[in-house]
Motif scaffolding. Structure first.
Motif, PDB file in Angstrom:
ATOM      1  N   TYR A  62      -2.689  14.166 -30.013  1.00 37.14           N
ATOM      2  CA  TYR A  62      -1.337  13.684 -29.720  1.00 37.14           C
ATOM      3  C   TYR A  62      -1.216  12.182 -29.980  1.00 37.14           C
ATOM      4  O   TYR A  62      -0.200  11.724 -30.540  1.00 37.14           O
ATOM      5  N   ILE A  63      -2.206  11.420 -29.571  1.00 37.03           N
ATOM      6  CA  ILE A  63      -2.159   9.966 -29.768  1.00 37.03           C
ATOM      7  C   ILE A  63      -2.017   9.635 -31.250  1.00 37.03           C
ATOM      8  O   ILE A  63      -1.220   8.781 -31.645  1.00 37.03           O
ATOM      9  N   GLY A  64      -2.785  10.342 -32.093  1.00 30.13           N
ATOM     10  CA  GLY A  64      -2.671  10.134 -33.537  1.00 30.13           C
ATOM     11  C   GLY A  64      -1.293  10.511 -34.059  1.00 30.13           C
ATOM     12  O   GLY A  64      -0.709   9.802 -34.888  1.00 30.13           O
ATOM     13  N   TYR A  65      -0.758  11.629 -33.565  1.00 27.37           N
ATOM     14  CA  TYR A  65       0.566  12.085 -33.998  1.00 27.37           C
ATOM     15  C   TYR A  65       1.649  11.100 -33.578  1.00 27.37           C
ATOM     16  O   TYR A  65       2.539  10.759 -34.371  1.00 27.37           O
ATOM     17  N   LEU A  66       1.558  10.616 -32.346  1.00 21.45           N
ATOM     18  CA  LEU A  66       2.573   9.694 -31.848  1.00 21.45           C
ATOM     19  C   LEU A  66       2.544   8.376 -32.630  1.00 21.45           C
ATOM     20  O   LEU A  66       3.601   7.803 -32.918  1.00 21.45           O
ATOM     21  N   ARG A  67       1.365   7.911 -32.961  1.00 21.29           N
ATOM     22  CA  ARG A  67       1.267   6.690 -33.765  1.00 21.29           C
ATOM     23  C   ARG A  67       1.975   6.874 -35.107  1.00 21.29           C
ATOM     24  O   ARG A  67       2.638   5.961 -35.610  1.00 21.29           O
ATOM     25  N   GLY A  68       1.841   8.055 -35.677  1.00 22.61           N
ATOM     26  CA  GLY A  68       2.530   8.343 -36.930  1.00 22.61           C
ATOM     27  C   GLY A  68       4.040   8.302 -36.766  1.00 22.61           C
ATOM     28  O   GLY A  68       4.759   7.759 -37.622  1.00 22.61           O
ATOM     29  N   LEU A  69       4.540   8.867 -35.653  1.00 20.87           N
ATOM     30  CA  LEU A  69       5.985   8.846 -35.391  1.00 20.87           C
ATOM     31  C   LEU A  69       6.486   7.419 -35.214  1.00 20.87           C
ATOM     32  O   LEU A  69       7.552   7.058 -35.723  1.00 20.87           O
ATOM     33  N   VAL A  70       5.729   6.622 -34.488  1.00 24.14           N
ATOM     34  CA  VAL A  70       6.111   5.225 -34.284  1.00 24.14           C
ATOM     35  C   VAL A  70       6.171   4.501 -35.625  1.00 24.14           C
ATOM     36  O   VAL A  70       7.103   3.727 -35.899  1.00 24.14           O
ATOM     37  N   GLY A  71       5.191   4.765 -36.479  1.00 28.54           N
ATOM     38  CA  GLY A  71       5.185   4.156 -37.807  1.00 28.54           C
ATOM     39  C   GLY A  71       6.411   4.538 -38.619  1.00 28.54           C
ATOM     40  O   GLY A  71       7.011   3.692 -39.302  1.00 28.54           O
ATOM     41  N   GLU A  72       6.818   5.803 -38.527  1.00 31.15           N
ATOM     42  CA  GLU A  72       8.021   6.255 -39.227  1.00 31.15           C
ATOM     43  C   GLU A  72       9.261   5.549 -38.696  1.00 31.15           C
ATOM     44  O   GLU A  72      10.153   5.162 -39.467  1.00 31.15           O
ATOM     45  N   ALA A  73       9.324   5.400 -37.371  1.00 32.24           N
ATOM     46  CA  ALA A  73      10.489   4.751 -36.758  1.00 32.24           C
ATOM     47  C   ALA A  73      10.587   3.289 -37.186  1.00 32.24           C
ATOM     48  O   ALA A  73      11.675   2.790 -37.496  1.00 32.24           O
ATOM     49  N   VAL A  74       9.452   2.607 -37.210  1.00 36.82           N
ATOM     50  CA  VAL A  74       9.429   1.203 -37.604  1.00 36.82           C
ATOM     51  C   VAL A  74       9.837   1.041 -39.066  1.00 36.82           C
ATOM     52  O   VAL A  74      10.481   0.053 -39.447  1.00 36.82           O
ATOM     53  N   ALA A  75       9.484   2.023 -39.893  1.00 32.16           N
ATOM     54  CA  ALA A  75       9.748   1.934 -41.332  1.00 32.16           C
ATOM     55  C   ALA A  75      11.168   2.339 -41.717  1.00 32.16           C
ATOM     56  O   ALA A  75      11.545   2.219 -42.892  1.00 32.16           O
ATOM     57  N   LEU A  76      11.975   2.803 -40.757  1.00 38.93           N
ATOM     58  CA  LEU A  76      13.338   3.211 -41.085  1.00 38.93           C
ATOM     59  C   LEU A  76      14.134   2.041 -41.656  1.00 38.93           C
ATOM     60  O   LEU A  76      14.129   0.940 -41.106  1.00 38.93           O
ATOM     61  N   GLY A  77      14.826   2.285 -42.752  1.00 32.74           N
ATOM     62  CA  GLY A  77      15.657   1.250 -43.355  1.00 32.74           C
ATOM     63  C   GLY A  77      17.029   1.207 -42.725  1.00 32.74           C
ATOM     64  O   GLY A  77      17.451   2.143 -42.041  1.00 32.74           O
ATOM     65  N   PRO A  78      17.771   0.130 -42.938  1.00 32.24           N
ATOM     66  CA  PRO A  78      19.102  -0.014 -42.326  1.00 32.24           C
ATOM     67  C   PRO A  78      20.125   0.988 -42.856  1.00 32.24           C
ATOM     68  O   PRO A  78      21.146   1.236 -42.218  1.00 32.24           O
ATOM     69  N   HIS A  79      19.850   1.571 -44.019  1.00 33.77           N
ATOM     70  CA  HIS A  79      20.799   2.520 -44.612  1.00 33.77           C
ATOM     71  C   HIS A  79      20.156   3.899 -44.783  1.00 33.77           C
ATOM     72  O   HIS A  79      20.461   4.630 -45.720  1.00 33.77           O
ATOM     73  N   GLU A  80      19.269   4.234 -43.853  1.00 30.95           N
ATOM     74  CA  GLU A  80      18.570   5.521 -43.921  1.00 30.95           C
ATOM     75  C   GLU A  80      19.555   6.672 -43.766  1.00 30.95           C
ATOM     76  O   GLU A  80      20.548   6.570 -43.032  1.00 30.95           O
ATOM     77  N   GLN A  81      19.291   7.766 -44.454  1.00 29.30           N
ATOM     78  CA  GLN A  81      20.176   8.922 -44.364  1.00 29.30           C
ATOM     79  C   GLN A  81      20.143   9.509 -42.957  1.00 29.30           C
ATOM     80  O   GLN A  81      19.115   9.513 -42.286  1.00 29.30           O
ATOM     81  N   SER A  82      21.288  10.033 -42.533  1.00 34.61           N
ATOM     82  CA  SER A  82      21.431  10.513 -41.157  1.00 34.61           C
ATOM     83  C   SER A  82      20.498  11.683 -40.861  1.00 34.61           C
ATOM     84  O   SER A  82      19.994  11.801 -39.736  1.00 34.61           O
ATOM     85  N   ASP A  83      20.251  12.554 -41.857  1.00 34.73           N
ATOM     86  CA  ASP A  83      19.379  13.698 -41.589  1.00 34.73           C
ATOM     87  C   ASP A  83      17.944  13.252 -41.338  1.00 34.73           C
ATOM     88  O   ASP A  83      17.212  13.867 -40.551  1.00 34.73           O
ATOM     89  N   VAL A  84      17.526  12.165 -41.984  1.00 33.01           N
ATOM     90  CA  VAL A  84      16.193  11.624 -41.750  1.00 33.01           C
ATOM     91  C   VAL A  84      16.098  11.048 -40.339  1.00 33.01           C
ATOM     92  O   VAL A  84      15.122  11.289 -39.617  1.00 33.01           O
ATOM     93  N   ILE A  85      17.129  10.319 -39.944  1.00 33.55           N
ATOM     94  CA  ILE A  85      17.149   9.697 -38.621  1.00 33.55           C
ATOM     95  C   ILE A  85      17.157  10.756 -37.526  1.00 33.55           C
ATOM     96  O   ILE A  85      16.387  10.687 -36.567  1.00 33.55           O
ATOM     97  N   LEU A  86      18.027  11.748 -37.676  1.00 26.60           N
ATOM     98  CA  LEU A  86      18.137  12.776 -36.642  1.00 26.60           C
ATOM     99  C   LEU A  86      16.897  13.664 -36.608  1.00 26.60           C
ATOM    100  O   LEU A  86      16.502  14.148 -35.543  1.00 26.60           O
ATOM    101  N   GLY A  87      16.268  13.874 -37.749  1.00 29.12           N
ATOM    102  CA  GLY A  87      15.034  14.644 -37.785  1.00 29.12           C
ATOM    103  C   GLY A  87      13.926  13.940 -37.027  1.00 29.12           C
ATOM    104  O   GLY A  87      13.152  14.574 -36.291  1.00 29.12           O
ATOM    105  N   LEU A  88      13.841  12.622 -37.191  1.00 23.70           N
ATOM    106  CA  LEU A  88      12.844  11.841 -36.468  1.00 23.70           C
ATOM    107  C   LEU A  88      13.142  11.851 -34.977  1.00 23.70           C
ATOM    108  O   LEU A  88      12.227  11.980 -34.150  1.00 23.70           O
TER     109      LEU A  88
END
Length: 225
Positions: free
Chosen positions: A51-77
């Motif tokens: 879980y710790i490894g998985y959560l770190r991956g999610l945090v990395g994805e959240a940090v990497a989100l761009g200001p104009h990211e598509q809504s389906d990507v944001i809501l999926g995360l």
């Protein structure tokens, strides 16, 4: 030799503890050896590490989100973060820091969603309802029994559901029973016929009888026949 329990058990050890010397469970299920306990603790530890490894991956994805990211990507995360919160509630050790981190990430994502909704009043209403539901869901998950019942791979077997509910403390019981819809409550009442509370005395039996009456009352209030 005395059994060596964890201070903050995960879902596997926690369910062993529910059954340990609990007269509402079948006699064979009440017995617990140190080997069984160690195996449960091993599985809980493996899940925690993964879980710790998985959560770190999610945090990395959240940090990497761009200001104009598509809504389906944001809501999926955001959906995966909600699932990660559920998982955290089932794990061993103190998961408060991880849960707080998830809450903050979800808040950041939802601010972005709010901003993207512009002046759409219907979208605002739906977002408000979603936030209320999420807060209530997170609060409900603070009950370990609720977290274990909602687990897609719940350690609580179908034939162990009723004794787990009947032997829970009042707060956990009240939280858990709200999960059951009329069909599920009817199934519980049917199970109670085939798994009657043993005819014995003692606090745990009296509690079981009282809990059973509460289940019947809730079923009646929901017009379960």
């Amino acid at each position: 030799m005395s059994l060596l329990f964890s201070e903050r058990p995960g879902r596997h050890e926690r369910h062993l503890l529910r059954k340990h010397e609990n007269p509402l469970f079948p006699e064979a299920a009440r017995q617990l050896t140190q080997a069984q306990l160690r195996e449960a603790q091993r599985r809980d530890h493996e899940e925690l590490v993964a879980y710790i490894g998985y959560l770190r991956g999610l945090v990395g994805e959240a940090v990497a989100l761009g200001p104009h990211e598509q809504s389906d990507v944001i809501l999926g995360l955001k959906e995966r973060l909600d699932q990660a919160y559920e998982t955290a509630c089932r794990l061993a050790d103190d998961q408060t820091p991880n849960k707080e981190a998830i809450k903050k990430l979800v808040e950041v994502i939802m601010r972005s969603v709010w901003k993207g909704s512009g002046n759409d009043s219907l979208a605002h209403q739906e977002l408000e309802q979603e936030e209320i539901a999420r807060r209530a869901h997170y609060e409900l998950l603070e009950s370990p029994l609720v977290a274990d019942l909602l687990d897609p791979e719940s350690p609580i077997a179908q034939d162990e559901l009723l004794p787990a509910l009947l032997s829970a403390d009042q707060a956990e019981f009240e939280a858990a029973v709200t999960l059951f819809d009329p069909v599920q409550l009817k199934a519980l009442l049917t199970q109670a016929v085939s798994q009657p509370i043993p005819d014995a005395s003692g606090e745990i039996f009296e509690q079981g009888v009282a809990r059973m009456e509460q289940i019947k009352a809730r079923a009646k209030s929901l017009q379960v026949e």
